[in-house]
Scaffold this motif. Structure first.
Motif, mmCIF file in Angstrom:
data_model
loop_
_atom_site.group_PDB
_atom_site.id
_atom_site.type_symbol
_atom_site.label_atom_id
_atom_site.label_comp_id
_atom_site.label_asym_id
_atom_site.label_seq_id
_atom_site.Cartn_x
_atom_site.Cartn_y
_atom_site.Cartn_z
ATOM 1 N N ILE A 165 0.838 -1.198 0.000
ATOM 2 C CA ILE A 165 0.000 0.000 0.000
ATOM 3 C C ILE A 165 0.872 1.247 0.000
ATOM 4 O O ILE A 165 0.523 2.268 -0.619
ATOM 5 N N ALA A 166 2.025 1.191 0.661
ATOM 6 C CA ALA A 166 2.946 2.327 0.644
ATOM 7 C C ALA A 166 3.374 2.651 -0.780
ATOM 8 O O ALA A 166 3.399 3.819 -1.191
ATOM 9 N N ILE A 167 3.692 1.622 -1.555
ATOM 10 C CA ILE A 167 4.094 1.839 -2.948
ATOM 11 C C ILE A 167 2.939 2.414 -3.757
ATOM 12 O O ILE A 167 3.107 3.370 -4.536
ATOM 13 N N LEU A 168 1.739 1.859 -3.575
ATOM 14 C CA LEU A 168 0.581 2.320 -4.345
ATOM 15 C C LEU A 168 0.233 3.771 -4.023
ATOM 16 O O LEU A 168 -0.017 4.573 -4.924
ATOM 17 N N ILE A 169 0.208 4.119 -2.752
ATOM 18 C CA ILE A 169 -0.198 5.469 -2.355
ATOM 19 C C ILE A 169 0.872 6.496 -2.722
ATOM 20 O O ILE A 169 0.554 7.603 -3.164
ATOM 21 N N GLU A 170 2.140 6.150 -2.572
ATOM 22 C CA GLU A 170 3.191 7.142 -2.784
ATOM 23 C C GLU A 170 3.656 7.226 -4.235
ATOM 24 O O GLU A 170 4.148 8.272 -4.652
ATOM 25 N N THR A 171 3.515 6.132 -5.012
ATOM 26 C CA THR A 171 3.941 6.191 -6.422
ATOM 27 C C THR A 171 2.790 5.947 -7.390
ATOM 28 O O THR A 171 2.997 5.972 -8.609
ATOM 29 N N GLY A 172 1.592 5.710 -6.859
ATOM 30 C CA GLY A 172 0.417 5.577 -7.699
ATOM 31 C C GLY A 172 0.354 4.266 -8.471
ATOM 32 O O GLY A 172 1.187 3.372 -8.309
ATOM 33 N N PHE A 173 -0.668 4.176 -9.316
ATOM 34 C CA PHE A 173 -0.857 2.967 -10.120
ATOM 35 C C PHE A 173 0.331 2.731 -11.050
ATOM 36 O O PHE A 173 0.769 1.593 -11.245
ATOM 37 N N LEU A 174 0.878 3.803 -11.602
ATOM 38 C CA LEU A 174 2.016 3.674 -12.496
ATOM 39 C C LEU A 174 3.216 3.067 -11.774
ATOM 40 O O LEU A 174 3.865 2.141 -12.270
ATOM 41 N N GLY A 175 3.495 3.570 -10.589
ATOM 42 C CA GLY A 175 4.615 3.048 -9.819
ATOM 43 C C GLY A 175 4.401 1.603 -9.400
ATOM 44 O O GLY A 175 5.340 0.800 -9.413
ATOM 45 N N PHE A 176 3.169 1.252 -9.034
ATOM 46 C CA PHE A 176 2.888 -0.119 -8.593
ATOM 47 C C PHE A 176 3.058 -1.104 -9.749
ATOM 48 O O PHE A 176 3.601 -2.197 -9.560
ATOM 49 N N VAL A 177 2.609 -0.722 -10.941
ATOM 50 C CA VAL A 177 2.790 -1.587 -12.115
ATOM 51 C C VAL A 177 4.272 -1.728 -12.438
ATOM 52 O O VAL A 177 4.760 -2.825 -12.763
ATOM 53 N N PHE A 178 5.000 -0.634 -12.322
ATOM 54 C CA PHE A 178 6.444 -0.646 -12.525
ATOM 55 C C PHE A 178 7.103 -1.616 -11.536
ATOM 56 O O PHE A 178 7.956 -2.431 -11.893
ATOM 57 N N PHE A 179 6.680 -1.540 -10.281
ATOM 58 C CA PHE A 179 7.213 -2.407 -9.224
ATOM 59 C C PHE A 179 6.890 -3.878 -9.507
ATOM 60 O O PHE A 179 7.782 -4.743 -9.464
ATOM 61 N N ALA A 180 5.632 -4.174 -9.792
ATOM 62 C CA ALA A 180 5.222 -5.558 -10.054
ATOM 63 C C ALA A 180 5.925 -6.119 -11.285
ATOM 64 O O ALA A 180 6.328 -7.294 -11.309
ATOM 65 N N GLY A 181 6.095 -5.285 -12.318
ATOM 66 C CA GLY A 181 6.810 -5.736 -13.508
ATOM 67 C C GLY A 181 8.258 -6.077 -13.206
ATOM 68 O O GLY A 181 8.796 -7.068 -13.713
ATOM 69 N N GLY A 182 8.903 -5.270 -12.359
ATOM 70 C CA GLY A 182 10.274 -5.553 -11.967
ATOM 71 C C GLY A 182 10.391 -6.858 -11.200
ATOM 72 O O GLY A 182 11.318 -7.648 -11.426
ATOM 73 N N VAL A 183 9.440 -7.099 -10.297
ATOM 74 C CA VAL A 183 9.434 -8.346 -9.523
ATOM 75 C C VAL A 183 9.266 -9.543 -10.459
ATOM 76 O O VAL A 183 9.933 -10.571 -10.302
ATOM 77 N N PHE A 184 8.387 -9.411 -11.445
ATOM 78 C CA PHE A 184 8.166 -10.500 -12.401
ATOM 79 C C PHE A 184 9.428 -10.790 -13.212
ATOM 80 O O PHE A 184 9.815 -11.963 -13.387
ATOM 81 N N LEU A 185 10.090 -9.754 -13.686
ATOM 82 C CA LEU A 185 11.288 -9.948 -14.505
ATOM 83 C C LEU A 185 12.427 -10.555 -13.682
ATOM 84 O O LEU A 185 13.183 -11.394 -14.176
#
Length: 421
Positions: free
Chosen positions: A336-356
């Protein structure tokens, strides 16, 4: 080359070798100091509240020392920058830059700068210090913290035992909260198990494990203890089975998906608790914080409030305190910290990095491109960290050593595969 030239060359070579030995020692010793000052806020009777900023200053100073010393040390790991590397670094750069759409308070700017320093420090750490050395010196720092907490809890209970109405009688040691002691002890359990599984003696293991387990029990941190033991079991399984190692390597992304579904549940329903078969589960009122934060998501849905830009809004802080009578200035969920502070764009960026990173780790395992014990440590530590972030905010903690270590371990996967060498 004349004999005089050869003698001069030998002198310079000896100086360079000595400089590298000293620099490497400095890097190693900076790790436990960094762990001691960065893993949690100290009890106000140990360090006055007005001086708590000293912990962050010392931690950042240690990263500065490590970065400078690393310039004198030859790399032990050559990273190959590929898509997963750019995804991890790109997300961190985005989080660092998100300070630009905050109120640009001093606290937000300092956190952004600290995150930039520790991100570069993570790169220097993983490329200049062997993974086994990192685990050894990290464990030593954790051992000092937990041992000191045990002493304070037993012999100085006025400081080491939480006497408030919510946690009456539970240990907090040298920390400000019993949760911190529980999770620090869980990390010590994990690193003690790794040291034992890589061939170290029974006596150090039993002493370390007993002290850590005692503090977990004393703090009443059932979650921390359960996660620590689960991580130890995962570590043991990874050392014995490649199939288990691959399964554990998938966990960070699977946990990210589970957290996404949980966030979607609270966001879509508006509930402040998780309702299962008529029972309300609030994780000791953490879900109140989650729902409150998600209730403001529509105010900045795409790029978020920026790093350290949510709880610093006075109206947001005061409204929660007026409705609940308390406020912790903490999301109690890294996702939730990532979502609130970096928004949907940041959360997708984060999840994509974890997947890769997951995909690259599976390739490393399949091609035997990484030492087995190192891979077991990396995947089990990552799984432990992602589990902890369900109820604690560890992601984007700019100076907390284990948070930076997670970034370092993610970067450690950015190495060439055997068939590419």
């Amino acid at each position: 080359m004349t004999s005089a030239d050869q003698d001069a060359y030998d002198v310079w070579a000896k100086r360079d070798a000595l400089a590298e030995v000293v620099a490497h020692a400095i890097m190693r010793w900076s790790i436990p100091v960094n762990v001691i000052v960065s893993m949690g806020t100290f009890n106000t009777q140990v360090l006055p509240a007005e001086a708590s900023y000293l912990q962050q200053i010392v931690a950042l100073s240690m990263w500065g020392v490590l970065i400078i010393a690393s310039s004198f040390v030859r790399p032990v790991l050559q990273l190959k920058f590929e898509l997963e590397t750019f995804a991890v670094i790109g997300f961190l750069v985005f989080a660092i830059g998100s300070v630009l759409w905050t109120d640009l308070s001093l606290a937000a700017m300092m956190k952004s700068a600290a995150l930039a320093v520790t991100t570069f420090g993570a790169f220097c750490l993983i490329t200049r210090v062997d993974v086994d050395d990192i685990s050894k010196w990290t464990g030593r720092g954790l051992f000092i913290l937990v041992s000191a907490s045990l002493y304070f809890s037993v012999f100085l209970p006025d400081i080491g035992v939480d006497q408030t109405w919510m946690h009456g009688g539970q240990w907090q040691g040298i920390f400000q909260s019993k949760q911190t002691l529980g999770f620090v002890s869980a990390y010590l359990l994990f690193f003690a198990c790794y040291r034992k599984l890589t061939g170290h003696g029974w006596i150090p293991f039993l002493v370390t494990f007993s002290i850590a387990a005692t503090c977990v029990i004393g703090s009443g941190s059932r979650g921390g203890g359960a996660l620590g033991l689960a991580a130890c079991a995962a570590l043991f399984a990874c050392m014995r089975s490649i199939k288990w190692m691959k399964l554990v390597a998938i966990l960070p992304f699977a946990l990210t998906l589970a957290a996404s579904l949980l966030i979607l549940y609270f966001y879509s329903t508006g509930y402040d608790a998780l309702y299962v078969f008529g029972s309300a589960i609030d994780f000791t009122e953490r879900t109140y914080i989650w729902q409150y934060a998600l209730g403001h998501l529509n105010d900045a849905p795409f790029i978020g409030f920026g790093i350290n830009g949510f709880w610093t809004v006075r109206t947001i802080y005061d409204y929660f305190e007026q409705n609940h009578g308390w406020v912790l200035d903490n999301y109690h969920s890294g996702y939730i910290a990532i979502l609130i502070e970096t928004g949907f764009l940041g959360f997708v960026f984060f999840a994509g990095g974890v997947f890769l990173v997951m995909v690259k780790t599976l390739d490393l395992i399949s091609t035997r491109s990484i030492q087995r014990s190192h891979c077991a440590l990396i995947v089990a530590f990552s799984a432990l960290s992602f589990q902890m972030n369900f109820t604690e905010t560890m992601f984007l903690r700019s100076t907390t050593f284990t948070s930076v270590l997670l970034v370092a371990f993610f970067l450690a996967t950015s190495r060439p595969l055997l068939q590419q060498r």
